[in-house]
Design a protein around this motif. Structure first.
Motif, PDB file in Angstrom:
ATOM      1  N   TRP A 111       0.834  -1.192   0.000  1.00 40.76           N
ATOM      2  CA  TRP A 111       0.000   0.000   0.000  1.00 40.76           C
ATOM      3  C   TRP A 111       0.872   1.246   0.000  1.00 40.76           C
ATOM      4  CZ3 TRP A 111       0.113   3.430   4.208  1.00 40.76           C
ATOM      5  CH2 TRP A 111       0.820   2.969   5.322  1.00 40.76           C
ATOM      6  N   LYS A 112       0.246   2.368  -0.326  1.00 35.60           N
ATOM      7  CA  LYS A 112       0.975   3.636  -0.298  1.00 35.60           C
ATOM      8  C   LYS A 112       0.002   4.773   0.043  1.00 35.60           C
ATOM      9  CE  LYS A 112       2.573   5.252  -4.072  1.00 35.60           C
ATOM     10  NZ  LYS A 112       3.272   5.384  -5.363  1.00 35.60           N
ATOM     11  N   ILE A 113       0.580   5.882   0.478  1.00 32.10           N
ATOM     12  CA  ILE A 113      -0.210   7.065   0.835  1.00 32.10           C
ATOM     13  C   ILE A 113      -0.460   7.876  -0.425  1.00 32.10           C
ATOM     14  CG2 ILE A 113      -0.289   9.149   2.240  1.00 32.10           C
ATOM     15  CD1 ILE A 113       1.733   7.798   4.133  1.00 32.10           C
ATOM     16  N   THR A 114      -1.725   8.047  -0.777  1.00 30.75           N
ATOM     17  CA  THR A 114      -2.078   8.801  -1.979  1.00 30.75           C
ATOM     18  C   THR A 114      -2.739  10.143  -1.665  1.00 30.75           C
ATOM     19  OG1 THR A 114      -4.139   7.537  -2.081  1.00 30.75           O
ATOM     20  CG2 THR A 114      -2.298   6.746  -3.414  1.00 30.75           C
ATOM     21  N   GLU A 115      -3.335  10.274  -0.470  1.00 25.32           N
ATOM     22  CA  GLU A 115      -3.955  11.543  -0.061  1.00 25.32           C
ATOM     23  C   GLU A 115      -3.465  11.864   1.353  1.00 25.32           C
ATOM     24  OE1 GLU A 115      -8.184  12.174  -1.495  1.00 25.32           O
ATOM     25  OE2 GLU A 115      -8.061   9.975  -1.514  1.00 25.32           O
ATOM     26  N   PRO A 116      -2.379  12.602   1.459  1.00 25.61           N
ATOM     27  CA  PRO A 116      -1.774  12.864   2.788  1.00 25.61           C
ATOM     28  C   PRO A 116      -2.722  13.557   3.764  1.00 25.61           C
ATOM     29  CG  PRO A 116      -0.252  13.436   1.020  1.00 25.61           C
ATOM     30  CD  PRO A 116      -1.571  13.174   0.375  1.00 25.61           C
ATOM     31  N   ASN A 117      -3.563  14.476   3.274  1.00 26.63           N
ATOM     32  CA  ASN A 117      -4.475  15.178   4.186  1.00 26.63           C
ATOM     33  C   ASN A 117      -5.398  14.204   4.912  1.00 26.63           C
ATOM     34  OD1 ASN A 117      -3.312  17.482   3.237  1.00 26.63           O
ATOM     35  ND2 ASN A 117      -5.026  18.086   1.918  1.00 26.63           N
ATOM     36  N   LYS A 118      -6.001  13.268   4.143  1.00 24.11           N
ATOM     37  CA  LYS A 118      -6.896  12.292   4.754  1.00 24.11           C
ATOM     38  C   LYS A 118      -6.119  11.315   5.636  1.00 24.11           C
ATOM     39  CE  LYS A 118     -10.269  12.521   1.002  1.00 24.11           C
ATOM     40  NZ  LYS A 118     -10.980  11.765  -0.062  1.00 24.11           N
ATOM     41  N   PHE A 119      -4.916  10.978   5.226  1.00 25.96           N
ATOM     42  CA  PHE A 119      -4.111  10.053   6.022  1.00 25.96           C
ATOM     43  C   PHE A 119      -3.795  10.653   7.393  1.00 25.96           C
ATOM     44  CE2 PHE A 119      -0.037   8.262   7.395  1.00 25.96           C
ATOM     45  CZ  PHE A 119      -0.297   6.912   7.296  1.00 25.96           C
ATOM     46  N   LEU A 120      -3.588  11.965   7.451  1.00 28.18           N
ATOM     47  CA  LEU A 120      -3.215  12.615   8.709  1.00 28.18           C
ATOM     48  C   LEU A 120      -4.410  12.927   9.604  1.00 28.18           C
ATOM     49  CD1 LEU A 120      -0.500  15.096   7.384  1.00 28.18           C
ATOM     50  CD2 LEU A 120      -0.114  13.057   8.766  1.00 28.18           C
ATOM     51  N   PHE A 121      -5.570  13.230   8.999  1.00 30.38           N
ATOM     52  CA  PHE A 121      -6.643  13.800   9.810  1.00 30.38           C
ATOM     53  C   PHE A 121      -7.947  12.997   9.794  1.00 30.38           C
ATOM     54  CE2 PHE A 121      -3.918  17.368   8.612  1.00 30.38           C
ATOM     55  CZ  PHE A 121      -3.597  17.864   9.871  1.00 30.38           C
ATOM     56  N   ASN A 122      -8.119  12.039   8.859  1.00 32.82           N
ATOM     57  CA  ASN A 122      -9.378  11.291   8.837  1.00 32.82           C
ATOM     58  C   ASN A 122      -9.391  10.109   9.780  1.00 32.82           C
ATOM     59  OD1 ASN A 122     -10.045  13.068   6.848  1.00 32.82           O
ATOM     60  ND2 ASN A 122     -10.734  11.539   5.373  1.00 32.82           N
ATOM     61  N   ALA A 123      -8.254   9.733  10.298  1.00 29.17           N
ATOM     62  CA  ALA A 123      -8.190   8.607  11.238  1.00 29.17           C
ATOM     63  C   ALA A 123      -7.017   8.819  12.177  1.00 29.17           C
ATOM     64  CB  ALA A 123      -8.050   7.283  10.488  1.00 29.17           C
ATOM     65  N   GLN A 124      -7.177   8.315  13.374  1.00 28.65           N
ATOM     66  CA  GLN A 124      -6.102   8.462  14.359  1.00 28.65           C
ATOM     67  C   GLN A 124      -4.935   7.540  14.052  1.00 28.65           C
ATOM     68  OE1 GLN A 124      -7.413   7.922  18.377  1.00 28.65           O
ATOM     69  NE2 GLN A 124      -5.407   8.398  19.274  1.00 28.65           N
ATOM     70  N   ASP A 125      -5.222   6.334  13.588  1.00 22.96           N
ATOM     71  CA  ASP A 125      -4.170   5.365  13.268  1.00 22.96           C
ATOM     72  C   ASP A 125      -4.559   4.630  11.977  1.00 22.96           C
ATOM     73  OD1 ASP A 125      -2.109   3.576  13.151  1.00 22.96           O
ATOM     74  OD2 ASP A 125      -2.301   2.897  15.231  1.00 22.96           O
ATOM     75  N   PRO A 126      -4.255   5.188  10.806  1.00 21.12           N
ATOM     76  CA  PRO A 126      -4.643   4.554   9.538  1.00 21.12           C
ATOM     77  C   PRO A 126      -4.055   3.149   9.356  1.00 21.12           C
ATOM     78  CG  PRO A 126      -3.950   6.825   9.203  1.00 21.12           C
ATOM     79  CD  PRO A 126      -3.579   6.469  10.604  1.00 21.12           C
ATOM     80  N   GLU A 127      -2.857   2.935   9.824  1.00 12.23           N
ATOM     81  CA  GLU A 127      -2.238   1.624   9.657  1.00 12.23           C
ATOM     82  C   GLU A 127      -2.965   0.556  10.458  1.00 12.23           C
ATOM     83  OE1 GLU A 127       2.017   1.387   9.779  1.00 12.23           O
ATOM     84  OE2 GLU A 127       2.242   3.528   9.369  1.00 12.23           O
ATOM     85  N   GLU A 128      -3.445   0.897  11.628  1.00  9.59           N
ATOM     86  CA  GLU A 128      -4.221  -0.052  12.420  1.00  9.59           C
ATOM     87  C   GLU A 128      -5.553  -0.359  11.731  1.00  9.59           C
ATOM     88  OE1 GLU A 128      -5.070  -2.726  15.349  1.00  9.59           O
ATOM     89  OE2 GLU A 128      -3.178  -1.646  14.995  1.00  9.59           O
ATOM     90  N   ILE A 129      -6.156   0.656  11.132  1.00 13.27           N
ATOM     91  CA  ILE A 129      -7.394   0.433  10.382  1.00 13.27           C
ATOM     92  C   ILE A 129      -7.132  -0.488   9.200  1.00 13.27           C
ATOM     93  CG2 ILE A 129      -9.134   1.559   8.948  1.00 13.27           C
ATOM     94  CD1 ILE A 129      -8.951   3.975  10.780  1.00 13.27           C
ATOM     95  N   LEU A 130      -6.006  -0.275   8.520  1.00 14.54           N
ATOM     96  CA  LEU A 130      -5.651  -1.139   7.393  1.00 14.54           C
ATOM     97  C   LEU A 130      -5.448  -2.578   7.851  1.00 14.54           C
ATOM     98  CD1 LEU A 130      -4.817  -1.626   4.456  1.00 14.54           C
ATOM     99  CD2 LEU A 130      -2.504  -0.878   5.074  1.00 14.54           C
ATOM    100  N   HIS A 131      -4.815  -2.753   8.984  1.00 13.63           N
ATOM    101  CA  HIS A 131      -4.598  -4.099   9.517  1.00 13.63           C
ATOM    102  C   HIS A 131      -5.930  -4.779   9.834  1.00 13.63           C
ATOM    103  CE1 HIS A 131      -3.542  -7.212  12.442  1.00 13.63           C
ATOM    104  NE2 HIS A 131      -2.337  -7.230  11.862  1.00 13.63           N
ATOM    105  N   SER A 132      -6.839  -4.043  10.447  1.00 17.36           N
ATOM    106  CA  SER A 132      -8.147  -4.626  10.787  1.00 17.36           C
ATOM    107  C   SER A 132      -8.945  -4.938   9.521  1.00 17.36           C
ATOM    108  CB  SER A 132      -8.927  -3.657  11.677  1.00 17.36           C
ATOM    109  OG  SER A 132      -8.222  -3.420  12.891  1.00 17.36           O
ATOM    110  N   ALA A 133      -8.873  -4.055   8.522  1.00 20.06           N
ATOM    111  CA  ALA A 133      -9.576  -4.301   7.267  1.00 20.06           C
ATOM    112  C   ALA A 133      -9.004  -5.516   6.543  1.00 20.06           C
ATOM    113  CB  ALA A 133      -9.494  -3.064   6.372  1.00 20.06           C
TER     114      ALA A 133
END
Length: 322
Positions: A111-133
């Motif tokens: 995976w890679k970061i394509t929208e930095p704004n959403k990566f920083l502010f739409n979730a507290q821990d995006p990587e943990e969400i990715l792991h759960s998904a």
């Protein structure tokens, strides 16, 4: 005077510190493999992707978050420690198939970061969400597959279906990342005896496929040979047909020529044909030509008119002497 001077020195010190902070926090650099987000009073502004030196308002007015543009790998079911050894997490990878068998499934998500704004502010821990998904997607796909597909020739379908489901989940979460690929590392059974039994089944299935392929190869070989023999027979028949037709055409030509002669002199031609036919049918018979004038029958032996032997020069000489 000493107090006033002291306050002035403190003020100058504070001003110097502020000036240093302003100088050192009013610029930043972005590498070719990085991207940056400028944050003004906690609100994200434009994303900077151009590499090089950039300027901004000093802290605390503006700050910068620098993120990587490279591809990341999420290891699900195992991790690599500092010594380079792999550590398995069976509790994480243990899941149930559609026909109620337990399997251990390891995979890697690119995976890679394509929208930095959403990566920083739409979730507290995006990587943990990715792991759960990822866990949810792989468990859903394996849960709808049977054990044979999970252990043998169904891994490619499981990978593709897991990737599609994971992409749809990440799009719903809208956390600014994109899924590039899903790769199954290993799918195995938790018990060694059961693994050995399924390995034997897999070997038998491969042997079966090998025998089927060999049988098809032999069938194709024999079919090709039969086709070749058929073509040869057809070619030979065509040749014989052509020869027969040419021979028939030659016989017709001879007959037509003879018929022309027959029309010119029917009696002589008829007698000639009778004599030639008798010679062909009875090659050793003696043939006589007879003429009946009504009172006496005369005949002429044809063979007697032909010399049976040839005199040698010696016999001629002795005869002249006598």
């Amino acid at each position: 005077m000493s107090v006033k001077r002291s306050l002035m020195m403190v003020g100058l010190g504070i001003f110097g510190i502020i000036a240093l902070i302003a100088v050192f926090t009013s610029w930043y650099t972005v590498d070719e493999s990085e991207q940056a987000v400028v944050i003004t009073f906690g609100r994200a502004d434009d994303t900077v992707t151009e590499p090089g030196l950039h300027f901004k308002l000093p802290w605390p007015v503006q700050s910068v978050e620098v993120l990587s543009k490279e591809t990341f790998s999420l290891q699900f079911g195992y991790k690599q420690n500092k010594d380079g050894e792999l550590e398995d997490y069976d509790a994480e990878t243990k899941m149930i198939t559609g026909d109620e068998h337990i399997v251990l499934t390891d995979l890697v998500v690119q995976w890679k970061i394509t929208e930095p704004n959403k990566f920083l502010f739409n979730a507290q821990d995006p990587e943990e969400i990715l792991h759960s998904a990822t866990s949810s997607a792989i468990r859903s796909i394996v849960g709808s597959s049977n054990i044979d597909a999970a252990l043998t020739d169904g891994k490619a379908d499981i990978e593709a279906n897991t990737r599609d489901l994971l992409v749809s989940l990440i799009e719903k979460y809208d956390i600014g990342i994109s899924i590039l690929g899903v790769k199954l590392q290993d799918v195995e059974l938790p018990n060694a005896d059961v693994r050995a039994a399924f390995t034997a089944v897999t070997d038998a299935r491969e042997m079966k496929n090998t025998k089927i392929n060999e049988a098809k190869k032999y069938q194709n070989q024999r079919t090709n040979e039969a086709e070749g023999e058929k073509d040869a027979i057809i070619s030979k028949a065509q040749g014989e047909k052509t020869a027969r037709i040419e021979q028939a055409q030659g016989d017709v030509a001879v007959f037509n020529k003879m018929y022309e002669q027959y029309k010119g002199n029917q009696q002589i031609t008829r007698e000639r044909l009778i004599l030639e036919t008798l010679e062909n049918v009875l090659p050793k018979a003696q043939i006589y030509i007879m003429n009946d004038d009504g009172s006496t029958m005369k005949y002429l032996p044809i063979q007697a008119l032909q010399p049976t032997t040839q005199e040698t020069p010696t016999e001629k000489k002795e005869g002249s002497g006598n």
